[in-house]
Design a protein around this motif. Structure first.
Motif: not given
Length: 126
Positions: A96-97, A32-33, A58-66
């Motif tokens: 994150y790119d 569920g990432l 969604l760029p705002d979810q990049s930190i938790p995803a990484v």
């Protein structure tokens, strides 16, 4: 003898990109990432480390995803060791790119500038 224009690190990086892309897709679905995709993999010359560049839908979810992907890196490496024919699979670091985000930002600024300049040019002709 043909020249070796394609380095071993490039070949390993391309193979890692394919394999990690599949693993990340499965992890997004199973854990569920936030939706991310692998954009590039850079491997050090000694094949000890691989930096995996990911982009987020969604760029705002990049930190938790990484962060979640870095926590799953050990499992990914274990899976890669079974599927790839390498003596030693590199340790993985996910980053994150943001190049896509920067490109969209520049495109938006250029569109706004073109929109702002268009009415002035039309009023000058009158």
């Amino acid at each position: 003898m043909p020249s070796r224009d394609f380095k071993r690190t490039d070949r390993v990086g391309a193979e890692l990109r394919r394999e990690i892309g599949l693993l990340v897709h499965a992890a997004v679905r199973d854990h569920g990432l936030p939706s991310v995709s692998v954009s590039d993999v850079e491997v050090t010359r000694d094949l000890d480390w691989a930096t995996v560049w990911v982009t987020a839908l969604l760029p705002d979810q990049s930190i938790p995803a990484v962060k979640a992907l870095n926590e799953l890196a050990v499992e990914f490496r274990r899976s890669l060791s079974r599927s790839m024919r390498l003596r030693r699979v590199p340790e993985l670091r996910f980053k994150y790119d943001d190049s896509v985000d920067k490109g969209e930002r520049i495109e938006t600024l250029l569109r706004e500038q073109a929109r702002d300049l268009a009415p002035r040019e039309e009023s000058d002709e009158d």
